[in-house]
Design a protein around this motif. Sequence first.
Motif, PDB file in Angstrom:
ATOM      1  N   GLY A   1       1.928  -4.570  15.241  1.00 41.40           N
ATOM      2  CA  GLY A   1       0.800  -3.694  15.529  1.00 41.40           C
ATOM      3  C   GLY A   1       0.423  -2.791  14.376  1.00 41.40           C
ATOM      4  O   GLY A   1      -0.059  -1.690  14.572  1.00 41.40           O
ATOM      5  N   GLY A   2       0.667  -3.237  13.150  1.00 34.52           N
ATOM      6  CA  GLY A   2       0.318  -2.452  11.975  1.00 34.52           C
ATOM      7  C   GLY A   2       1.466  -1.609  11.431  1.00 34.52           C
ATOM      8  O   GLY A   2       1.294  -0.914  10.426  1.00 34.52           O
ATOM      9  N   GLN A   3       2.645  -1.646  12.071  1.00 31.58           N
ATOM     10  CA  GLN A   3       3.770  -0.858  11.585  1.00 31.58           C
ATOM     11  C   GLN A   3       4.565  -1.577  10.506  1.00 31.58           C
ATOM     12  O   GLN A   3       5.326  -0.944   9.782  1.00 31.58           O
ATOM     13  N   GLY A   4       4.393  -2.889  10.411  1.00 29.65           N
ATOM     14  CA  GLY A   4       5.082  -3.658   9.384  1.00 29.65           C
ATOM     15  C   GLY A   4       4.091  -4.193   8.369  1.00 29.65           C
ATOM     16  O   GLY A   4       2.886  -3.997   8.494  1.00 29.65           O
ATOM     17  N   LEU A   5       4.616  -4.858   7.362  1.00 30.30           N
ATOM     18  CA  LEU A   5       3.776  -5.431   6.310  1.00 30.30           C
ATOM     19  C   LEU A   5       4.088  -6.903   6.124  1.00 30.30           C
ATOM     20  O   LEU A   5       5.228  -7.327   6.294  1.00 30.30           O
ATOM     21  N   ALA A   6       3.065  -7.642   5.761  1.00 30.55           N
ATOM     22  CA  ALA A   6       3.244  -9.011   5.298  1.00 30.55           C
ATOM     23  C   ALA A   6       2.959  -8.980   3.806  1.00 30.55           C
ATOM     24  O   ALA A   6       1.982  -8.377   3.361  1.00 30.55           O
ATOM     25  N   ILE A   7       3.815  -9.609   3.027  1.00 33.81           N
ATOM     26  CA  ILE A   7       3.656  -9.630   1.580  1.00 33.81           C
ATOM     27  C   ILE A   7       3.135 -10.999   1.185  1.00 33.81           C
ATOM     28  O   ILE A   7       3.703 -12.018   1.572  1.00 33.81           O
ATOM     29  N   LEU A   8       2.035 -11.013   0.420  1.00 35.86           N
ATOM     30  CA  LEU A   8       1.388 -12.255   0.017  1.00 35.86           C
ATOM     31  C   LEU A   8       1.342 -12.379  -1.493  1.00 35.86           C
ATOM     32  O   LEU A   8       1.228 -11.382  -2.202  1.00 35.86           O
ATOM     33  N   SER A   9       1.380 -13.621  -1.949  1.00 37.27           N
ATOM     34  CA  SER A   9       1.144 -13.933  -3.351  1.00 37.27           C
ATOM     35  C   SER A   9      -0.266 -14.507  -3.434  1.00 37.27           C
ATOM     36  O   SER A   9      -0.548 -15.559  -2.858  1.00 37.27           O
ATOM     37  N   THR A  10      -1.154 -13.801  -4.107  1.00 33.15           N
ATOM     38  CA  THR A  10      -2.554 -14.195  -4.166  1.00 33.15           C
ATOM     39  C   THR A  10      -2.998 -14.357  -5.617  1.00 33.15           C
ATOM     40  O   THR A  10      -2.220 -14.131  -6.536  1.00 33.15           O
ATOM     41  N   SER A  11      -4.256 -14.709  -5.785  1.00 34.08           N
ATOM     42  CA  SER A  11      -4.817 -14.797  -7.129  1.00 34.08           C
ATOM     43  C   SER A  11      -4.942 -13.417  -7.778  1.00 34.08           C
ATOM     44  O   SER A  11      -5.076 -13.316  -8.994  1.00 34.08           O
ATOM     45  N   LYS A  12      -4.885 -12.365  -6.981  1.00 31.12           N
ATOM     46  CA  LYS A  12      -4.933 -10.986  -7.483  1.00 31.12           C
ATOM     47  C   LYS A  12      -3.545 -10.391  -7.667  1.00 31.12           C
ATOM     48  O   LYS A  12      -3.407  -9.212  -7.935  1.00 31.12           O
ATOM     49  N   GLY A  13      -2.486 -11.190  -7.506  1.00 30.59           N
ATOM     50  CA  GLY A  13      -1.117 -10.721  -7.665  1.00 30.59           C
ATOM     51  C   GLY A  13      -0.410 -10.613  -6.332  1.00 30.59           C
ATOM     52  O   GLY A  13      -0.883 -11.092  -5.303  1.00 30.59           O
ATOM     53  N   ILE A  14       0.734  -9.951  -6.346  1.00 28.78           N
ATOM     54  CA  ILE A  14       1.534  -9.730  -5.140  1.00 28.78           C
ATOM     55  C   ILE A  14       0.962  -8.506  -4.431  1.00 28.78           C
ATOM     56  O   ILE A  14       0.961  -7.406  -4.982  1.00 28.78           O
ATOM     57  N   ILE A  15       0.477  -8.703  -3.196  1.00 24.92           N
ATOM     58  CA  ILE A  15      -0.153  -7.606  -2.460  1.00 24.92           C
ATOM     59  C   ILE A  15       0.267  -7.651  -0.990  1.00 24.92           C
ATOM     60  O   ILE A  15       0.838  -8.634  -0.523  1.00 24.92           O
ATOM     61  N   THR A  16      -0.041  -6.576  -0.270  1.00 31.53           N
ATOM     62  CA  THR A  16       0.255  -6.503   1.159  1.00 31.53           C
ATOM     63  C   THR A  16      -0.877  -7.124   1.966  1.00 31.53           C
ATOM     64  O   THR A  16      -1.963  -7.371   1.441  1.00 31.53           O
ATOM     65  N   ASN A  17      -0.612  -7.330   3.254  1.00 31.54           N
ATOM     66  CA  ASN A  17      -1.636  -7.895   4.126  1.00 31.54           C
ATOM     67  C   ASN A  17      -2.843  -6.968   4.263  1.00 31.54           C
ATOM     68  O   ASN A  17      -3.973  -7.435   4.369  1.00 31.54           O
TER      69      ASN A  17
ATOM     70  N   TYR B   1      10.837  -8.710  -9.630  1.00 30.21           N
ATOM     71  CA  TYR B   1      10.412  -7.430 -10.184  1.00 30.21           C
ATOM     72  C   TYR B   1       9.101  -6.970  -9.546  1.00 30.21           C
ATOM     73  O   TYR B   1       8.961  -5.804  -9.170  1.00 30.21           O
ATOM     74  N   GLN B   2       8.137  -7.868  -9.416  1.00 32.73           N
ATOM     75  CA  GLN B   2       6.854  -7.509  -8.803  1.00 32.73           C
ATOM     76  C   GLN B   2       7.021  -7.123  -7.333  1.00 32.73           C
ATOM     77  O   GLN B   2       6.372  -6.198  -6.848  1.00 32.73           O
ATOM     78  N   LEU B   3       7.897  -7.846  -6.621  1.00 29.05           N
ATOM     79  CA  LEU B   3       8.131  -7.531  -5.212  1.00 29.05           C
ATOM     80  C   LEU B   3       8.801  -6.174  -5.043  1.00 29.05           C
ATOM     81  O   LEU B   3       8.392  -5.375  -4.190  1.00 29.05           O
ATOM     82  N   ILE B   4       9.799  -5.888  -5.870  1.00 30.56           N
ATOM     83  CA  ILE B   4      10.488  -4.601  -5.798  1.00 30.56           C
ATOM     84  C   ILE B   4       9.537  -3.470  -6.155  1.00 30.56           C
ATOM     85  O   ILE B   4       9.541  -2.401  -5.529  1.00 30.56           O
ATOM     86  N   LYS B   5       8.695  -3.701  -7.147  1.00 31.77           N
ATOM     87  CA  LYS B   5       7.700  -2.706  -7.553  1.00 31.77           C
ATOM     88  C   LYS B   5       6.748  -2.393  -6.388  1.00 31.77           C
ATOM     89  O   LYS B   5       6.424  -1.224  -6.130  1.00 31.77           O
ATOM     90  N   LEU B   6       6.327  -3.426  -5.652  1.00 31.70           N
ATOM     91  CA  LEU B   6       5.453  -3.241  -4.498  1.00 31.70           C
ATOM     92  C   LEU B   6       6.177  -2.496  -3.377  1.00 31.70           C
ATOM     93  O   LEU B   6       5.600  -1.590  -2.760  1.00 31.70           O
ATOM     94  N   LEU B   7       7.435  -2.848  -3.113  1.00 35.39           N
ATOM     95  CA  LEU B   7       8.195  -2.160  -2.068  1.00 35.39           C
ATOM     96  C   LEU B   7       8.381  -0.690  -2.401  1.00 35.39           C
ATOM     97  O   LEU B   7       8.344   0.171  -1.511  1.00 35.39           O
ATOM     98  N   CYS B   8       8.557  -0.373  -3.659  1.00 31.34           N
ATOM     99  CA  CYS B   8       8.686   1.025  -4.077  1.00 31.34           C
ATOM    100  C   CYS B   8       7.355   1.751  -3.905  1.00 31.34           C
ATOM    101  O   CYS B   8       7.316   2.893  -3.439  1.00 31.34           O
TER     102      CYS B   8
END
Length: 132
Positions: free
Chosen positions: A99-115, A33-40
């Motif tokens: 070169g910045g056109q894609g995203l890396a998705i990370l699980s951090t202490s601040k939640g699911i966020i992009t690079n 759910y968190q990943l889909i929410k971020l992708l949206c």
Amino acid sequence: MTNDTISDMLTRIRNGNLVGHKVVKIDSTRMNYQLIKLLCAEGLIRQYETVIKDGRQFIFVYLKYSNNSSRPIIRGLKRVSKPGLRVYVSNNQIPTILGGQGLAILSTSKGIITNLKAKDLGIGGELLFYIW
């Protein structure tokens, strides 16, 4: 039931894009759910909705395609950290995708966020997957 629900979700999205589906059905977990929410929020999918069917909860993901053609917005997905081999990065090891056109998705202490947000916050975490 699958052990790696994130890989299952990515495979369903990838396969849905390849055959041109408008909607894919994904098993609902808190992580999915968190990943889909971020992708949206990043504009990679049109929308999503949670549905309870036969006592199980699912997420219907509406895939996004280019306006002038039927080319999908999501060109590729690659799982990095897996249940058998977790991959962690510090704030100075966070990769730049295409070169910045894609995203890396990370699980951090601040939640699911992009690079990009992780670099701004100066934190690292578990590198879940790449999307471009």
